[in-house]
Every structure is written in C-alpha cells, then in structure tokens.
Enzyme design. Structure first.
Site, mmCIF file in Angstrom:
data_model
loop_
_atom_site.group_PDB
_atom_site.id
_atom_site.type_symbol
_atom_site.label_atom_id
_atom_site.label_comp_id
_atom_site.label_asym_id
_atom_site.label_seq_id
_atom_site.Cartn_x
_atom_site.Cartn_y
_atom_site.Cartn_z
ATOM 1 C CB ILE A 70 8.132 -18.372 9.860
ATOM 2 C CG1 ILE A 70 9.001 -18.394 11.107
ATOM 3 C CG2 ILE A 70 8.047 -19.722 9.164
ATOM 4 C CD1 ILE A 70 10.284 -19.112 10.996
ATOM 5 N NE ARG A 116 0.071 -27.780 27.359
ATOM 6 C CZ ARG A 116 1.371 -28.007 27.236
ATOM 7 N NH1 ARG A 116 1.975 -27.787 26.089
ATOM 8 N NH2 ARG A 116 2.066 -28.466 28.254
ATOM 9 C CG ASN A 125 -2.110 -0.838 0.988
ATOM 10 O OD1 ASN A 125 -2.854 -0.576 0.052
ATOM 11 N ND2 ASN A 125 -2.288 -1.874 1.781
ATOM 12 N N GLY A 126 1.846 1.306 0.884
ATOM 13 C CA GLY A 126 2.697 2.493 0.984
ATOM 14 C C GLY A 126 3.371 2.765 -0.350
ATOM 15 C CG MET A 132 3.234 -11.232 10.095
ATOM 16 S SD MET A 132 4.543 -10.935 8.921
ATOM 17 C CE MET A 132 5.871 -10.466 10.017
ATOM 18 C CG ASP A 146 -0.169 -7.808 5.750
ATOM 19 O OD1 ASP A 146 0.364 -8.879 6.080
ATOM 20 O OD2 ASP A 146 0.033 -6.732 6.336
HETATM 21 O O1 F6P Z 1 3.055 -5.777 5.352
HETATM 22 C C1 F6P Z 1 3.500 -7.072 5.593
HETATM 23 C C2 F6P Z 1 3.923 -7.227 7.007
HETATM 24 O O2 F6P Z 1 4.486 -8.488 7.055
HETATM 25 C C3 F6P Z 1 2.855 -7.036 8.067
HETATM 26 O O3 F6P Z 1 2.013 -8.128 8.223
HETATM 27 C C4 F6P Z 1 3.682 -6.736 9.276
HETATM 28 O O4 F6P Z 1 2.968 -6.034 10.233
HETATM 29 C C5 F6P Z 1 4.756 -5.891 8.724
HETATM 30 O O5 F6P Z 1 4.916 -6.305 7.385
HETATM 31 C C6 F6P Z 1 6.051 -5.966 9.472
HETATM 32 O O6 F6P Z 1 7.070 -5.482 8.664
HETATM 33 P P1 F6P Z 1 8.513 -4.973 9.080
HETATM 34 O O7 F6P Z 1 8.810 -5.488 10.446
HETATM 35 O O8 F6P Z 1 9.397 -5.550 8.030
HETATM 36 O O9 F6P Z 1 8.459 -3.493 9.001
#
Ligand code: F6P
Length: 338
Positions: free
Chosen positions: A263, A168, A109-110, A175, A133
């Site tokens: 991972i 358990r 997105n960015g 993520m 994501d």
């Molecule tokens: O955007 C992908 C992603 O893996 C997210 O799920 C996660 O929050 C983020 O990147 C973490 O990215 P980094 O630690 O590389 O900035």
C-alpha cells in the site's frame, strides 16, 4: 539526438512524473527524440521500446507505478558483472542498434550500481534516484519517500482509534529493507511511542520498559512502528508478528499487528514527489544535452544538482543515532528500543 528512458527496481509514486519531466524537457526544450524502454534493463536487450512523444507523456503526472514497466534486474546485472565479454558486447550492440545517444535509468540503489557499470562499458548514461526507502546514497531525498511517509502516517493515525478505544498495543510494520527512514518519519509524524529501526537494533527490555511506563502514567495504549528490515535475533517471524507476540507475552497487554506492505508504494504521488521528479527529470535531460554522462541527478541542500555515479554506486544512505529526527524523538521521550 535520441535518448532512452527506463525504470528499474520496485515501483514507487513519482516515477511517471519523472519520466514526463525527462521526456517533455528533452522533446520541447532540447528537440530530442525520446523512446521508453519497457520493463527495465531487459527491455534494452530485447529492444522492447515505445516512442515517447509530448502527447503520450500527458496525463501521467499523477499516476502511480511506471508506464514503462519495471523489474528487479539480477540477470542483467550478472551479465554486466560476469567476466564474459560476449555479454558486454551484446549490451553495447543493443544500445547502438537502438540508435541511442543517451540513456536515463530511473531506479534505486541496485539500478544506480547497474547504471555505473553501463557507464564503465562506455554507454552514455544518467542515473535518476528513486525509492520509497530514501536510502540512495548521494542525494538528500528520493521521490516516492514523501508519498510513502504520508500513507504510513495516515495508517498510524488510523491505528490510534483502535489502540485508544481498546487499550491495546498496536505494532505496525513499515517498509524499509536496509534503512528505517519511512518508519522514522512516519513514526514521528504519526506519534508512535516506540520506533524500531534496522540501523539502531533493539533491546527487548527497553521496549517492555517503555510500554509498562506508559501504562503506569495512565496511557493505556502504545503504538510501535517497526521497519521491516530490523534483524530479529531469535525468530524467523515477520517483525510485526514477532514484536506483537513478545509484547503480549511479556507485558500481558492485548497486542495486535499490522503489516502495511505494498500500500505504501502504490497510488498517486504527493505534490512534493511530483515536483521532485519533475525537477530531477529536467536536470537529467539537461545533463544529456550538455554531454555530461556517468552522473546521478540529486537534491542536495535543497538544490537540484548531480554527483558522480562512481562515488555513489554500491553505497547506502542510512539513519544513524545522530540523525536530527532521532535526537529530537529521544528528547521527547520516544523510545527507539535501545
Ligand atoms: O525498495 C523498496 C521496497 O519497497 C523495500 O522497502 C522492500 O523491502 C522491497 O522494495 C520489496 O520489493 P519487491 O517485493 O517488489 O521486490
């Protein structure tokens, strides 16, 4: 014609397949020269580039990460958003000094937002959506997602062993910063009993009720899949740690947490992600050849196509309570914690 390719934002499986898709199509089908810009947008400023040839693009299809390197690009984005004309001039000069006729920006997105800003500066850019994501607006799916879901599903499968043997509750954090697509898909594919998503929020009573009900039915264990981006109301703990603690405190059942972390982003892409990256990459090269800029390539209704960067930049594709997989989960008695 000379084009540049760069990768920006978090790495994900399928980027190299996409670089290869853009590069080999551009070189072999359109006769273009191709350079790789290293370490994201900053490579454009430092003119840190490598030549990409057909042989140099071989042997990378199944590799994780990105051969071009990547970075989170806050400084570069600030240069574009700042009202300082000097910054804009510098970016344009670098692009022209590299002799580029087009630039392909592969990212989430960015990156799409930054790419749209470059387009507004008058650069010939194409965005290619990428993220595990799956939250890029304007495309039904991003490459990386299928690989991440398959890794996360395998992890949930493995947690079932300890969950059932030890009776358990196992909480796994997956993520998904804003969007819970990975937790939703891996949770459903891995048979989680409770799936917690940032978009839907949670009620602690609903979670406890589901776990207690399962125990009453003789199901002596539960699996909880939670997306990392879920907003917790009364603690700064990681979601997995928080929910595991609360569940053990409130139900008395032995509970353990797992944070799957990076991972999910590493290693070889699935065949699906390789094909998706290959097709999107080829389409990006075609758009450049046709002089159609300011576009993001996309997969919509199973077709490879493109959308205007202006229409998608700054928006997110999120799960909702009407998402078909959520509805089907609910029909099957899976709890979404609400
Ligand atoms: O955007 C992908 C992603 O893996 C997210 O799920 C996660 O929050 C983020 O990147 C973490 O990215 P980094 O630690 O590389 O900035």
């Amino acid at each position: 014609m000379k084009i540049g390719i760069l990768t920006s934002g978090g790495d994900c499986p399928g980027i190299n397949a996409t670089i290869r898709g853009v590069g080999k199509t551009a070189i072999n089908h359109y006769g273009m020269d191709v350079i790789g810009i290293l370490n994201g947008f900053s490579g454009l400023l430092y003119k840190d580039v490598i030549e990409l040839t057909d042989p140099s693009l071989s042997g990378i299809l199944n590799l994780g990460g990105t051969i071009l390197g990547t970075a989170r690009e806050k400084t570069f984005r600030k240069m574009i958003t700042s009202p300082d004309e000097k910054d804009h001039q510098q970016i344009k000069e670098c692009y022209h000094e590299l002799g580029l006729d087009g630039l392909v920006c592969i990212g989430g997105n960015g990156t799409q937002r930054t790419t749209w800003m470059l387009s507004k500066l008058g650069l010939n850019v194409i965005g290619v959506p990428k993220t595990i994501d799956n939250d890029v607006y304007g495309t039904d799916i991003t490459f990386g997602f299928d690989s991440a879901v398959s890794i996360a599903t395998d992890a949930i499968d493995r947690l079932h062993s300890t969950a059932s043997s030890h009776r358990r509750v196992m909480v796994i954090e997956l993520m998904g910063h804003h969007a819970g697509w990975i937790a939703l898909h891996a949770g459903m594919a891995g048979g989680a009993d409770i799936i917690l998503l940032p978009e839907l929020g949670y009620r602690m009573e609903a979670i406890m009720c589901k776990i207690n009900k399962r125990m009453e039915l003789g199901k002596a264990y539960s699996i909880v899949a939670v997306a990392e981006g879920i907003k917790i109301k009364d603690s700064n703990e990681r979601p997995a740690i928080y929910f595991a603690r609360k569940i053990e405190e409130e139900t008395g059942f032995e509970t353990r947490e797992t944070v799957l972390g990076y991972i999910q982003r590493g290693g070889s892409p699935t065949a699906y992600d390789r094909i998706l990256g290959t097709m999107l990459g080829g389409h990006a090269a075609k758009l450049i050849h046709e002089g159609k800029f300011g576009r993001m390539v996309a997969k919509i209704d199973n077709k490879i196509t493109d959308v205007s960067l202006e229409d998608v930049a700054g928006k997110l594709r999120l799960v909702s309570s009407d998402t078909p997989l959520v509805l089907q989960g609910k029909r099957m008695g899976i709890s979404f914690g609400v």
